[in-house]
Design an enzyme around this catalytic site. Structure first.
Site, PDB file in Angstrom:
ATOM      1  N   GLN A   1      13.987  26.688  59.005  1.00 19.68           N
ATOM      2  CA  GLN A   1      13.295  25.480  59.452  1.00 19.68           C
ATOM      3  C   GLN A   1      14.279  24.403  59.883  1.00 19.68           C
ATOM      4  OE1 GLN A   1      11.738  23.022  56.306  1.00 19.68           O
ATOM      5  NE2 GLN A   1       9.909  22.500  57.472  1.00 19.68           N
ATOM      6  N   GLY A   2      14.182  23.964  61.132  1.00 20.53           N
ATOM      7  CA  GLY A   2      15.073  22.919  61.623  1.00 20.53           C
ATOM      8  C   GLY A   2      14.350  21.592  61.745  1.00 20.53           C
TER       9      GLY A   2
ATOM     10  N   SER B   1      15.040  18.500  59.116  1.00 14.22           N
ATOM     11  CA  SER B   1      15.879  17.370  58.696  1.00 14.22           C
ATOM     12  C   SER B   1      17.140  17.266  59.531  1.00 14.22           C
ATOM     13  CB  SER B   1      16.294  17.546  57.234  1.00 14.22           C
ATOM     14  OG  SER B   1      15.176  17.497  56.406  1.00 14.22           O
TER      15      SER B   1
ATOM     16  N   GLU C   1      -1.184  24.659  52.529  1.00 10.58           N
ATOM     17  CA  GLU C   1      -0.636  25.315  51.347  1.00 10.58           C
ATOM     18  C   GLU C   1      -0.158  24.304  50.315  1.00 10.58           C
ATOM     19  OE1 GLU C   1       0.127  29.073  49.774  1.00 10.58           O
ATOM     20  OE2 GLU C   1      -0.760  28.563  51.696  1.00 10.58           O
TER      21      GLU C   1
ATOM     22  N   SER D   1      10.671  13.663  49.348  1.00 13.44           N
ATOM     23  CA  SER D   1      11.107  13.311  47.995  1.00 13.44           C
ATOM     24  C   SER D   1       9.942  12.706  47.211  1.00 13.44           C
ATOM     25  CB  SER D   1      12.248  12.296  48.061  1.00 13.44           C
ATOM     26  OG  SER D   1      11.737  11.040  48.461  1.00 13.44           O
TER      27      SER D   1
END
Lengths: 398, 384
Positions: A126-127, A129, A244, A383
């Site tokens: 997954q690209g 951040s 999900e 976060s």
């Protein structure tokens, strides 16, 4: 109100329990139980066993190998899988890019990518951040410039989990630098073998290599690898992140880890008695179990609500799954650290192939690395501070 | 598996909530507290009319055969209103004990009167040294003709100041904390040798200290092995208290949110400050965890396995205690000075919440019990 599972649901649970504990090799499950890193081959092998039964991607549309399970079945599947320490499927394939392609991709993309993603023939990463775009993801700067029937990508991604294994990366890239920040982003699929891509490992405090930096230098990507429409990538990313939500609590995994800690604490002797006979330790264990039981009930409330849920409208209970789930997972790593005691101290490799005998009890080697590593769970995926911002706004109306 | 209410349960919920909304405004409640006895008898009659007093009782005794879910709905609404009526001591504990331990004649004599609001009960189990151990009993019961006489003292008898009949735990044998030798006895409020000192509790409810000196009593069922039934009914009461606590916590959280949105300082609503937003979120997390455990307690309340039921109740009560303390303290703090005043509602919720934790075992007591009782989770073994 009836919190009992139906006979059919119980039969399904037993079937799942049996399958996970017999079809997935014990050696793989032991590595997960002990908190050791899996090799790419092991991750792929486990997913292929699941996929052979159609159980790698139950959440996908039926036409692409999904199972049409009820929310309760999905819950039982996840719970049993985690409790049996089955290696998780490659989430980038099964819960991220797969559902996005199935929902927004072209027919050609579906045919080309979905079966391979389900069978782990392609390993996705997954690209999202970037160094300057963590919690403020929409500020990302990696550019994709349209040139003819290609995009040329320049920029950098960071925290890219298992990029070292990946065949493909799905990226959020900026295609319109002048639009408002959420409106100039596109969702692009990029072959990791394309010239101009460099992967550099980031070693985390546990000594593990899970995350990487990925650099893009004049990387040429066929325009047919754009998912959906140009500049609509933010919508697809939101869809992906909204998917999900119940699995995120990892209740099954925490149940299994607590059971393991109970067993280990019964073997570990303090003075002349097992650690588990120490009231103070048992109270700490009980305190975590209570929160976990509450979280399991919260998760069941979310599961039960799924069928009534208005899409895009979060259930207040679901919002706490990540906050509380991450806290519990971290607490459990602290308990294991306590069980290990001074034998948490020696630094011992997490890698396979070492011929050195273990120092101290086997389980102790991963106690400290596991504790170090799990500080991540309250940071990744938004976060916990960002989660609180979201809840304050979306649920409390502050 | 579903958490849905039946149509009848939904109706019950609506009618109790409506009663609380109509009759339990903050100023109304203050007025009730100022009355002699600290409550308005008309409300007890209204509870009877709504069928609440017979709700958990069997239909043959004028009840509605309700279960733990029905009790949960009533108690949660009562928690939101800080209802002053002695529902828990009289209906849940008193009615529960008579229904579980009484003989047919006793049930016929007491339960219909209870359901109709003509009789109020209380359960006198606690003694000066017994804290949260139901078996710690020194009050003695001696056979006396066809009945018994009791000698001893009981304390913090919830609802005990106005109860018509007291259900008193006493020993017919055994030492102070023995599980065996315990009986339940019916004592009329006007029985000779009974002295009763009624008082207000910190949260505006009522309780009493009792002394029994040669006080005549009737055994409720066969005396000797009453501890099991006491545990069962107290477990049910704990589930009810958990539900009440959820109502109290939800009200505190809502009140705090409302305050954060309306109170302005530095030219803006204080709810715009991130430090306060995050604390409001953590209150929500504590509330939802508590709600989940109150539901868990509700579904486990009628379990026939005392060990499993005991673990569930200990876990639920501990969670409720922890969540309640967190939410209560934060609710006061986020309100600032106004939260400290008798004139404002949040402090009254805070006080009730604090006393709920002191009832039937606080969070630490239950944590210790659970620590000794083993895991909350059954083992998942391979089935083949």
């Amino acid at each position: 109100m009836d919190l009992n599972f139906t006979p059919e649901e119980l039969a399904f649970r037993d079937e799942a329990r049996h399958f996970f504990r017999t079809a997935i090799p014990e050696a793989l499950r032991a590595k997960v139980r002990e908190g050791r890193s899996l090799t790419k081959e092991e991750i792929v092998a486990s997913q292929r066993i699941l996929n052979a039964r159609g159980w790698a991607t139950p959440n996908w549309p039926r036409a692409w190998g999904g199972q049409d399970w009820s929310p309760v079945q999905v819950y039982l599947y996840q719970d049993e899988m985690q409790r049996a320490f089955v290696p998780p499927t490659i989430s980038f394939n099964t819960t991220m890019v797969g559902p996005v392609i199935a929902e927004f991709g072209s027919d050609a993309q579906k045919t080309r990518f979905l079966p391979r993603a389900a069978n782990a023939d392609d390993f996705w990463c997954q690209g999202f951040s970037e160094p300057g775009s963590g919690s403020d993801l929409a500020s990302l700067r990696t550019r994709a410039e349209r040139r003819g029937d290609t995009y040329v990508v320049n920029g950098q991604k960071i925290w890219t989990t298992l990029a070292q294994y990946a065949d493909w990366i799905f990226c959020l890239v900026r295609t319109n630098p002048t639009a408002k920040k959420q409106e100039g982003i596109s969702f692009l699929l990029i072959d990791m073998k394309t010239p101009g891509i460099t992967v550099r490992p980031i070693v985390t405090i546990d000594g593990g290599r899970e995350v990487n930096e990925v650099f893009f230098d004049e990387v040429v990507v066929p325009a047919e690898n754009l998912v959906g429409q140009e500049n609509k990538g933010w919508d697809y990313a939101k869809f992906l992140l909204g998917n999900e939500r119940t699995g995120i609590a990892r209740v099954g995994m925490s149940k299994a880890r607590i059971a393991r800690i109970r067993a280990l604490a019964a073997q570990e002797i303090v003075g002349d008695r097992p650690l588990i006979e120490d009231r103070r330790f048992r109270e700490k264990l009980a305190a975590v179990e209570i929160e976990l039981k509450a979280l399991e009930m919260t998760q069941l409330r979310v599961v039960a609500e799924e069928r009534n849920r208005v899409r895009g409208k979060p259930n207040p209970a679901s919002s706490i799954l990540k906050l509380k789930g991450s806290w519990i997972q971290q607490q459990i790593t602290e308990l294991l650290l306590e069980v290990a005691g001074p034998y948490a101290i020696p630094a011992q490799g997490n890698e396979d192939g070492s011929n050195e005998p273990a120092i101290g009890p086997d389980f102790a080697a991963m106690a400290a690395p596991g504790y170090f590593n799990f500080r991540k769970v309250s940071i990744y995926g938004g976060s916990n501070e960002i989660q609180r911002n979201i809840i304050a706004k979306a649920i409390l109306g502050l | 598996m579903d958490f849905d209410l039946t149509d009848e349960q939904r109706l019950l919920k609506d009618s109790v909530e409506r009663m609380v909304a109509d009759r339990y405004g903050f100023e109304q409640r203050r007025a009730y507290l100022a009355l002699p006895g600290g409550r308005d008898p008309a409300l007890w009659a209204q509870c009877a009319e709504l069928g609440l007093l017979g709700l958990p009782l069997a239909e043959e005794y004028g009840g509605f055969g309700g279960g733990p879910v029905e009790t949960m709905l009533v108690m949660e609404a009562f928690g939101r209103g800080l209802v002053l009526e002695p529902y828990l001591p009289s209906v849940i504990l008193g009615g529960g004990l008579v229904a579980a331990a009484g003989d047919a004649a006793q049930k016929r004599a007491i339960l219909p009167a209870l359901a109709a609001g003509r009789m109020q009960l209380a359960f006198a189990h606690l003694e000066r040294r017994s804290r949260y151990d139901l078996a710690d009993i020194t009050t003695i019961a001696r056979a006396d003709g066809a009945g018994f006489v009791l000698d001893g003292a009981k304390g913090v008898v919830l609802g005990g100041d106005t109860a018509d009949t007291l259900i008193v735990s006493a020993r017919i044998g055994g030492a102070r904390c023995d599980a065996d030798g315990i009986g339940l006895f019916l004592v009329a409020a006007d029985a000779p040798g009974l002295t009763r000192r009624g008082y207000a509790t910190q949260d505006g409810l009522r309780a009493a200290e009792l002394t029994l000196a040669g006080t005549p009593a009737t055994a409720l069922g066969a005396p000797g092995g009453a501890l099991g039934v006491m545990r069962r009914i107290v477990d049910r009461a704990m589930a009810a208290l958990c539900a009440e606590a959820v109502g109290v916590m939800a009200a505190m959280h809502e009140t705090t949110l409302e305050y954060l949105k309306t109170r302005k300082q530095f030219g803006r609503a204080i709810g715009e400050f991130q430090a306060l937003q995050h604390r409001a979120v953590d209150m929500l997390v504590a509330l939802e965890q508590a709600r989940s455990m109150a539901l868990f307690a509700t579904v486990m309340a009628e379990s026939d396995d005392p060990a499993e039921r005991g673990r569930a109740m200990a876990a639920a009560k501990a969670q409720i205690g922890r969540s309640g303390r967190h939410i209560g303290q934060e609710a006061i703090q986020l309100h600032g000075g106004i939260g400290m005043t008798m004139e404002y509602k949040v402090g009254h919720y805070f006080k009730r919440m604090t006393m709920i934790d002191q009832c039937f075992g606080d969070a630490d007591t239950h944590l210790a019990q659970l620590a000794d009782a083993g895991s909350l989770f059954e083992a998942a073994e391979a089935t083949g």
